[in-house]
Design a protein around this motif. Structure first.
Motif, PDB file in Angstrom:
ATOM      1  N   GLY A 126      21.110  46.509  17.865  1.00  0.00           N
ATOM      2  CA  GLY A 126      22.202  46.003  17.037  1.00  0.00           C
ATOM      3  C   GLY A 126      23.448  45.698  17.845  1.00  0.00           C
ATOM      4  O   GLY A 126      24.259  44.835  17.460  1.00  0.00           O
ATOM      5  N   LEU A 127      23.628  46.404  18.971  1.00  0.00           N
ATOM      6  CA  LEU A 127      24.779  46.121  19.836  1.00  0.00           C
ATOM      7  C   LEU A 127      24.737  44.698  20.379  1.00  0.00           C
ATOM      8  O   LEU A 127      25.766  44.135  20.743  1.00  0.00           O
ATOM      9  CB  LEU A 127      24.810  47.108  21.014  1.00  0.00           C
ATOM     10  N   PHE A 128      23.536  44.108  20.425  1.00  0.00           N
ATOM     11  CA  PHE A 128      23.370  42.771  21.003  1.00  0.00           C
ATOM     12  C   PHE A 128      23.015  41.737  19.941  1.00  0.00           C
ATOM     13  O   PHE A 128      22.488  40.669  20.248  1.00  0.00           O
ATOM     14  CB  PHE A 128      22.298  42.823  22.099  1.00  0.00           C
ATOM     15  N   GLY A 129      23.312  42.080  18.681  1.00  0.00           N
ATOM     16  CA  GLY A 129      23.168  41.126  17.600  1.00  0.00           C
ATOM     17  C   GLY A 129      21.755  40.890  17.113  1.00  0.00           C
ATOM     18  O   GLY A 129      21.501  39.891  16.426  1.00  0.00           O
ATOM     19  N   VAL A 130      20.819  41.791  17.431  1.00  0.00           N
ATOM     20  CA  VAL A 130      19.441  41.628  16.963  1.00  0.00           C
ATOM     21  C   VAL A 130      19.356  42.040  15.499  1.00  0.00           C
ATOM     22  O   VAL A 130      19.888  43.083  15.098  1.00  0.00           O
ATOM     23  CB  VAL A 130      18.466  42.476  17.815  1.00  0.00           C
ATOM     24  N   ASP A 131      18.685  41.240  14.695  1.00  0.00           N
ATOM     25  CA  ASP A 131      18.493  41.521  13.276  1.00  0.00           C
ATOM     26  C   ASP A 131      17.815  42.878  13.101  1.00  0.00           C
ATOM     27  O   ASP A 131      16.935  43.259  13.877  1.00  0.00           O
ATOM     28  CB  ASP A 131      17.624  40.412  12.666  1.00  0.00           C
ATOM     29  N   ARG A 132      18.210  43.619  12.043  1.00  0.00           N
ATOM     30  CA  ARG A 132      17.710  44.977  11.840  1.00  0.00           C
ATOM     31  C   ARG A 132      16.191  45.012  11.664  1.00  0.00           C
ATOM     32  O   ARG A 132      15.520  45.918  12.161  1.00  0.00           O
ATOM     33  CB  ARG A 132      18.392  45.630  10.636  1.00  0.00           C
ATOM     34  N   SER A 133      15.626  44.056  10.946  1.00  0.00           N
ATOM     35  CA  SER A 133      14.172  44.034  10.753  1.00  0.00           C
ATOM     36  C   SER A 133      13.448  43.818  12.079  1.00  0.00           C
ATOM     37  O   SER A 133      12.435  44.471  12.372  1.00  0.00           O
ATOM     38  CB  SER A 133      13.786  42.944   9.753  1.00  0.00           C
ATOM     39  N   GLN A 134      13.961  42.904  12.902  1.00  0.00           N
ATOM     40  CA  GLN A 134      13.360  42.668  14.212  1.00  0.00           C
ATOM     41  C   GLN A 134      13.532  43.887  15.113  1.00  0.00           C
ATOM     42  O   GLN A 134      12.613  44.253  15.871  1.00  0.00           O
ATOM     43  CB  GLN A 134      13.994  41.444  14.864  1.00  0.00           C
ATOM     44  N   ALA A 170       7.464  41.399  22.235  1.00  0.00           N
ATOM     45  CA  ALA A 170       8.318  40.916  21.143  1.00  0.00           C
ATOM     46  C   ALA A 170       9.041  39.619  21.487  1.00  0.00           C
ATOM     47  O   ALA A 170       9.582  38.961  20.589  1.00  0.00           O
ATOM     48  CB  ALA A 170       9.337  41.995  20.775  1.00  0.00           C
ATOM     49  N   LYS A 171       9.090  39.291  22.784  1.00  0.00           N
ATOM     50  CA  LYS A 171       9.751  38.060  23.245  1.00  0.00           C
ATOM     51  C   LYS A 171      11.197  37.955  22.735  1.00  0.00           C
ATOM     52  O   LYS A 171      11.633  36.908  22.231  1.00  0.00           O
ATOM     53  CB  LYS A 171       8.946  36.828  22.822  1.00  0.00           C
ATOM     54  N   MET A 172      11.937  39.037  22.872  1.00  0.00           N
ATOM     55  CA  MET A 172      13.337  39.040  22.438  1.00  0.00           C
ATOM     56  C   MET A 172      14.227  38.368  23.476  1.00  0.00           C
ATOM     57  O   MET A 172      14.011  38.533  24.689  1.00  0.00           O
ATOM     58  CB  MET A 172      13.813  40.480  22.212  1.00  0.00           C
ATOM     59  N   PRO A 173      15.227  37.632  23.049  1.00  0.00           N
ATOM     60  CA  PRO A 173      16.123  36.944  23.985  1.00  0.00           C
ATOM     61  C   PRO A 173      17.189  37.885  24.545  1.00  0.00           C
ATOM     62  O   PRO A 173      18.388  37.734  24.290  1.00  0.00           O
ATOM     63  CB  PRO A 173      16.753  35.845  23.110  1.00  0.00           C
ATOM     64  N   LEU A 174      16.738  38.874  25.308  1.00  0.00           N
ATOM     65  CA  LEU A 174      17.650  39.865  25.878  1.00  0.00           C
ATOM     66  C   LEU A 174      17.729  39.685  27.385  1.00  0.00           C
ATOM     67  O   LEU A 174      16.769  39.251  28.025  1.00  0.00           O
ATOM     68  CB  LEU A 174      17.163  41.293  25.579  1.00  0.00           C
ATOM     69  N   ASP A 212      14.309  44.232   5.240  1.00  0.00           N
ATOM     70  CA  ASP A 212      13.451  43.301   4.510  1.00  0.00           C
ATOM     71  C   ASP A 212      12.027  43.537   5.012  1.00  0.00           C
ATOM     72  O   ASP A 212      11.662  43.121   6.119  1.00  0.00           O
ATOM     73  CB  ASP A 212      13.898  41.865   4.800  1.00  0.00           C
ATOM     74  N   PHE A 213      11.214  44.246   4.224  1.00  0.00           N
ATOM     75  CA  PHE A 213       9.890  44.644   4.693  1.00  0.00           C
ATOM     76  C   PHE A 213       8.954  43.449   4.876  1.00  0.00           C
ATOM     77  O   PHE A 213       8.046  43.488   5.714  1.00  0.00           O
ATOM     78  CB  PHE A 213       9.288  45.671   3.735  1.00  0.00           C
ATOM     79  N   GLY A 214       9.172  42.391   4.118  1.00  0.00           N
ATOM     80  CA  GLY A 214       8.395  41.184   4.339  1.00  0.00           C
ATOM     81  C   GLY A 214       8.686  40.591   5.703  1.00  0.00           C
ATOM     82  O   GLY A 214       7.770  40.192   6.434  1.00  0.00           O
ATOM     83  N   GLN A 215       9.966  40.543   6.047  1.00  0.00           N
ATOM     84  CA  GLN A 215      10.354  40.030   7.359  1.00  0.00           C
ATOM     85  C   GLN A 215       9.857  40.953   8.467  1.00  0.00           C
ATOM     86  O   GLN A 215       9.429  40.492   9.531  1.00  0.00           O
ATOM     87  CB  GLN A 215      11.876  39.886   7.432  1.00  0.00           C
ATOM     88  N   LEU A 216       9.911  42.264   8.197  1.00  0.00           N
ATOM     89  CA  LEU A 216       9.419  43.240   9.165  1.00  0.00           C
ATOM     90  C   LEU A 216       7.939  42.994   9.463  1.00  0.00           C
ATOM     91  O   LEU A 216       7.520  42.960  10.628  1.00  0.00           O
ATOM     92  CB  LEU A 216       9.630  44.655   8.634  1.00  0.00           C
ATOM     93  N   TRP A 217       7.137  42.801   8.425  1.00  0.00           N
ATOM     94  CA  TRP A 217       5.709  42.579   8.599  1.00  0.00           C
ATOM     95  C   TRP A 217       5.434  41.264   9.320  1.00  0.00           C
ATOM     96  O   TRP A 217       4.583  41.188  10.209  1.00  0.00           O
ATOM     97  CB  TRP A 217       5.015  42.602   7.243  1.00  0.00           C
TER      98      TRP A 217
END
Length: 322
Positions: free
Chosen positions: A268-276, A227-231, A28-33
């Motif tokens: 993706g192995l940790f459930g992160v959305d593809r756009s993120q 990116a402040k990812m919850p990893l 989703d390029f809108g979500q990506l942006w």
């Protein structure tokens, strides 16, 4: 020869094309942006600045391999130039560019320069393998690093043979069809027999450890700060290792497409959305690609070398120098 080169090119194009399709499929390029706009600009700036500290450590290691004859500043410029060449042309020609640059600036033989690059890359492969095995067993990806383990193990066996049977290896070197290859192997044999002591291995290993700590830190900073990812730290380490393996594969210049696919897959192995995941991959690659490429091209422009000459044999380079 032409058929072999064409086949190799087709394989690389197929790999890059497949990776690009995988990385951008269903995005989703809108979500990506929107994701990119939410990133912390100040954190991104300081992460980019910090990445040059890692390049400085790489220069310290290269200077160690020169016997401290090249100097840290010259090695820093050599590293930047090699990264820039790798980022804009295929086939990892940056390593050859580095060897040519060291030969020109330090009056080293080309064989000595190439041997220095060999030890750099070999210990880097060992670092990727060591980290990869930890990640593979923890996340049950055991087969992912089998080819790399086979390659690294094969090099260790070859070095053991050189150390144990030097006369036999010498006879093989004498039969090499290429004088340049024979000179490189003779230089490597000489180092293995007389220069590769336990102390050399330990110090080079420590330099490599510090290099990779700095290199990994840029990935951690982008994922956890920019990116402040919850990893977790372990998950961020897994992303770093898998993306580093993607960077090491012979593919497109700068591993464009392959790197992004590796980041999307690992996140993706940790459930992160593809756009993120793709947004993080693009920004991380930008941090590792744009600044060092610009700086390295400036070094290349002042060096007197050229991409055309690097592509040719060193005999052609010698003619240009003359």
């Amino acid at each position: 020869m032409l058929v072999k080169k064409a086949a190799g090119l087709l394989l690389r194009l197929a790999l890059v094309g497949g990776c690009l399709v995988y990385a951008f499929w269903g995005i989703d390029f809108g979500q990506l942006w929107d994701t990119l706009l939410r990133y912390d600009d100040v954190a991104l700036f300081w992460t980019t600045v910090f990445s040059f500290a890692g390049y400085g450590v790489m220069a310290l290691r290269l200077n160690f391999l020169s016997g401290f004859a090249a100097g840290n500043w010259l090695c820093f410029k050599a590293f930047l130039m090699s990264m820039a060449v790798n980022n804009i042309v295929p086939a990892k020609l940056g390593e050859l560019a580095k060897a040519f640059y060291l030969r020109r600036e330090c009056r080293f033989s080309l064989s000595r320069s190439i041997t220095m690059v060999f030890w750099e890359r070999f210990f880097d492969l060992n670092a990727i393998l060591a980290m990869g095995l930890v990640v593979a067993f923890h996340f049950k990806l055991k087969m992912a690093f089998v080819p790399l383990a086979g390659a690294v193990g094969g090099i260790w066996v070859a070095l053991w043979i050189v150390r144990t049977y030097p006369d036999f290896v010498g006879r093989i070197i004498d039969r090499m069809p290429s004088n340049r290859l024979a000179e490189f192997l003779a230089e490597l044999k000489l180092q293995v027999l007389h220069g590769v002591t336990p102390g050399f291995m330990i110090v080079l290993g420590l330099y490599t450890l510090v290099c990779w700590v700095f290199y990994a830190s840029s990935t951690f900073l982008v994922l956890l700060w920019v990116a402040k990812m919850p990893l977790s730290w372990g998950q961020a380490a897994a992303v770093f290792v898998i993306s580093s393996l993607g960077m090491a594969m012979p593919s497109s210049p700068g591993a464009l497409g392959v790197f992004e696919a590796a980041v999307v897959f690992s996140l993706g192995l940790f459930g992160v959305d593809r756009s993120q995941a793709l947004a993080a991959g693009l920004v991380l690659h930008m941090v590792q690609y744009i600044p060092v490429t610009v700086a390295g091209l400036l070094v290349l422009g002042k060096s007197g070398l050229s991409l055309r000459k690097i592509r040719e044999s060193d005999e052609a380079l010698e003619e240009a120098e003359g």
